[in-house]
Write an enzyme that holds these catalytic residues in place. Structure first.
Site, short mmCIF file in Angstrom:
data_model
loop_
_atom_site.label_atom_id
_atom_site.label_comp_id
_atom_site.label_asym_id
_atom_site.label_seq_id
_atom_site.Cartn_x
_atom_site.Cartn_y
_atom_site.Cartn_z
N HIS A 35 -2.12 16.34 -12.05
CA HIS A 35 -1.69 17.42 -11.15
C HIS A 35 -2.38 18.73 -11.55
O HIS A 35 -2.87 19.47 -10.69
CB HIS A 35 -0.17 17.62 -11.22
CG HIS A 35 0.61 16.39 -10.89
ND1 HIS A 35 1.54 15.87 -11.73
CD2 HIS A 35 0.59 15.58 -9.80
CE1 HIS A 35 2.08 14.78 -11.19
NE2 HIS A 35 1.51 14.58 -10.02
N CYS A 62 4.43 5.65 -2.18
CA CYS A 62 3.38 6.35 -1.43
C CYS A 62 3.99 7.03 -0.22
O CYS A 62 3.35 7.88 0.40
CB CYS A 62 2.31 5.42 -0.88
SG CYS A 62 1.29 4.58 -2.05
N LYS A 112 -6.02 4.87 -13.81
CA LYS A 112 -5.57 6.14 -13.25
C LYS A 112 -4.38 6.65 -14.07
O LYS A 112 -3.46 5.90 -14.35
CB LYS A 112 -5.13 5.96 -11.80
CG LYS A 112 -4.74 7.28 -11.16
CD LYS A 112 -3.98 7.11 -9.87
CE LYS A 112 -3.56 8.47 -9.35
NZ LYS A 112 -2.48 8.39 -8.38
N LYS A 130 2.28 8.68 -13.56
CA LYS A 130 3.59 8.56 -14.18
C LYS A 130 4.06 7.10 -14.13
O LYS A 130 4.57 6.57 -15.11
CB LYS A 130 4.57 9.45 -13.41
CG LYS A 130 5.95 9.50 -14.00
CD LYS A 130 5.99 10.38 -15.25
CE LYS A 130 7.34 10.25 -15.93
NZ LYS A 130 7.39 10.93 -17.20
O1 ME8 Z 1 0.68 12.52 -3.03
N1 ME8 Z 1 -6.34 12.18 -11.45
O2 ME8 Z 1 1.93 13.96 -4.35
P1 ME8 Z 1 1.64 13.44 -5.83
C1 ME8 Z 1 -6.62 13.17 -10.61
N2 ME8 Z 1 3.19 14.83 -2.28
N3 ME8 Z 1 -5.73 13.73 -9.79
C2 ME8 Z 1 -4.48 13.25 -9.82
C3 ME8 Z 1 -4.11 12.21 -10.67
C4 ME8 Z 1 -5.11 11.66 -11.53
N4 ME8 Z 1 -4.87 10.70 -12.40
N5 ME8 Z 1 -2.81 11.95 -10.47
C5 ME8 Z 1 -2.38 12.82 -9.52
C6 ME8 Z 1 1.48 13.43 -3.17
N6 ME8 Z 1 -3.40 13.61 -9.13
C7 ME8 Z 1 1.99 14.15 -1.96
C8 ME8 Z 1 0.91 15.11 -1.50
S1 ME8 Z 1 0.00 17.02 0.16
C9 ME8 Z 1 0.40 17.58 1.67
C10 ME8 Z 1 1.28 15.89 -0.27
C11 ME8 Z 1 -3.35 14.68 -8.13
O3 ME8 Z 1 2.61 14.15 -6.70
C12 ME8 Z 1 -4.30 14.44 -6.98
O4 ME8 Z 1 -4.61 15.66 -6.37
O5 ME8 Z 1 1.58 11.97 -5.86
C13 ME8 Z 1 -3.47 13.61 -6.04
O6 ME8 Z 1 -3.99 13.65 -4.73
C14 ME8 Z 1 -2.14 14.31 -6.16
O7 ME8 Z 1 -2.06 14.69 -7.55
C15 ME8 Z 1 -0.97 13.43 -5.76
O8 ME8 Z 1 0.21 14.06 -6.14
#
Ligand code: ME8
Length: 504
Positions: A20, A128, A294, A297
């Site tokens: 994040h 998702c 990847k 969490k």
């Molecule tokens: O998908 N490497 O939220 P999310 C790089 N709420 N970036 C990462 C990552 C990783 N290992 N893990 C997470 C959602 N990210 C929705 C989004 S937007 C209108 C709604 C980053 O908490 C990356 O930007 O699952 C990914 O797209 C985002 O966190 C997903 O966060």
């Protein structure tokens, strides 16, 4: 010119991790850089608080979703100052202003005729919050991202007429080849569109945690439309009394590759349906991997950004992420990788360049940068200092964060080589070389100033300290030789001190 950059809004069902922080730092680098170019910048980040991922997490803990989001959202917000992020606003989708604006916009989409009632049946991943087509299924009807068994859902809900935007989306992609970058992601989104668009659910009847549809209050809006709309709704209330929409919309979205389809396909269609301009563009980055997987969490292999910062400092973390992993691609990060770059590049290359430049000016010129002409030797050549500002600006216009950093780093190395080649300590022994020594010391100070101005967006704390020590007040991006010299410098303690050995 206005420049509006956004991050994904993160689900608050888990703690923030380095993945994040990565997206947020990327957007921050762009925001900071554009401010240095006097653009009118607005930078948004926040949390996604509705929908199944959050409702299920709350249920597991035996608490109300509201309690969970109020507990977890501050963790995301508190991370921001610690990673030196300069967002202009933090949106929470549970903000009443967001909810009201979502209802207003979805009503427009409804009134424009893009909504109808129907029955949905298919495979659904609650993590998702996405329905998976047969093509997207993992082995044994599992989610390809979360590896969990999918649920077969059948429900009556409202649909968004995505299929009505088939031609318009194809036209958008044809007219704007840079709408989605990098190119591979553009191709992926376009082939999804060309595969034929099907209508998508706009609401969920089974959930209660979300924004109610204004014309059917039994249903809450599908979390993805609620979430995507944050990019627009925030502008309507982030400015206090001032509506910022006309000033800043459309935005550049920075997102990870997992949420490409929502941003590159659903989102522009939904905006068209509501009568809004589509985004200015989007840059899709890859995953930070730990031991080849990847970081996430649910897989339990996350680097805690708080620990990393404590050990290496926020700026070192910011630098490392964009130096180590080519922005746009997947790449591995590790504590040993951090340490190696910290020692060899930050401490030994940049830190050493800074300390020896300041020390030589102190020693040979009583702490004042000589007023001289820039050395043409240092200005010229492929890695010369002459055009580094233009090269970096051009790359950051396209959100090429790693390539821009590479360009800057080539100059840091060039400056260190220049010290070795010119040997100022020998010039200082010979009075006849006084003019040459002036030129060399001036060129070093000026080189350090222009490269640091470019690094400032990546390393705001260190960069500020360095520029203050160099007596360089102005923070605007500058060309090599544009400062005449003559200013006083101050010596600095090491910018990147030796790190304590500790387990991360
Ligand atoms: O998908 N490497 O939220 P999310 C790089 N709420 N970036 C990462 C990552 C990783 N290992 N893990 C997470 C959602 N990210 C929705 C989004 S937007 C209108 C709604 C980053 O908490 C990356 O930007 O699952 C990914 O797209 C985002 O966190 C997903 O966060």
């Amino acid at each position: 010119m206005s420049y509006y950059v956004t991050t994904p809004i993160y689900y608050v069902n888990a703690e923030p991790h380095l993945g994040h922080a990565y997206s947020t730092i990327a957007a921050d680098i762009l925001a900071r850089h554009m401010r240095q170019r006097s653009e009118d910048v607005f930078f948004l980040t926040g949390t996604d608080e509705h929908g199944e991922p959050v409702a299920q997490a709350a249920q597991k803990l035996g608490i109300e979703p509201r309690e969970l989001v109020d507990r977890n959202a501050p963790k995301f917000e508190e991370l921001l100052p610690q990673i030196n992020v300069s967002n202009d606003f933090f949106i929470r989708t549970s903000d009443p202003e967001h909810e009201a604006k979502v209802q207003e916009i979805v009503q427009i989409v409804h009134d424009n005729g893009y909504v109808y009632e129907g029955v949905y049946e298919g495979w659904y991943c609650p993590r998702c919050a996405d329905f998976k087509s047969e093509l997207e299924l993992g082995p044994g009807q599992t989610c390809p991202i979360h590896k969990i068994p999918l649920e077969r859902e059948r429900e009556e809900n409202w649909f968004f007429r995505l299929s009505a935007f088939q031609d318009q989306l194809e036209r958008l992609y044809a007219e704007r080849p840079d709408f989605v970058r990098p190119q591979a992601r553009y191709n992926e989104a376009l082939s999804f569109i060309r595969g034929g668009l099907e209508d998508v659910s706009l609401s969920r009847p089974k959930l209660t945690w979300g924004v109610r549809l204004p014309w059917d209050r039994r249903q809450v809006m599908y979390v993805w439309f609620d979430a995507l709309l944050n990019y627009v709704t925030a502008l309507s209330y982030a400015g206090g009394g001032e509506d910022l929409t006309d000033r800043f919309w459309p935005a550049l979205h920075i997102i990870g590759k997992d949420i490409l389809k929502f941003h590159a396909v659903y989102w522009p269609a939904f905006l068209m349906a509501a009568g809004y301009e589509v985004p200015k563009g989007m840059f899709i980055h890859g995953y930070l991997l730990m031991e080849g997987h990847k970081m996430s969490k649910s897989l339990g292999n996350v680097l805690d950004p708080f620990e990393v910062i404590e050990r290496f400092g926020a700026d070192a973390l910011r630098y490392y992420c964009f130096r180590e992993v080519s922005f746009g691609q997947d790449g591995s990060v590790s504590p040993t990788g951090f340490e190696a770059r910290y020692d060899s590049e930050l401490a030994n290359e940049y830190g050493n360049l800074a300390s020896r430049t300041l020390a030589m000016i102190d020693r040979f010129r009583d702490g004042r940068v000589p007023a001289a002409e820039p050395d043409p030797e240092l200005a010229g050549g492929g890695d010369g200092l002459a055009r580094v500002d233009a090269a970096v600006c051009g790359l950051l216009d396209r959100a090429e964060l790693t390539q821009a950093l590479d360009e800057i780093w080539k100059r840091v190395r060039r400056l260190n080589r220049y010290v070795e080649e010119t040997r100022p300590w020998d010039l200082a022994k010979d009075d006849e070389e006084a003019g040459r020594l002036d030129q060399v010391l001036y060129s070093l100070a000026e080189g350090l100033r222009v490269t640091t101005l470019l690094l400032l967006a990546y390393m705001p704390e260190i960069g500020d300290r360095m520029l203050d020590a160099l007596g360089a007040e102005d923070r605007a991006i500058a060309a090599f030789g544009s400062h005449g010299g003559g200013q006083r410098i101050e010596k600095l303690p090491p910018l990147f001190p030796k790190i304590e050995a500790a387990a991360v």
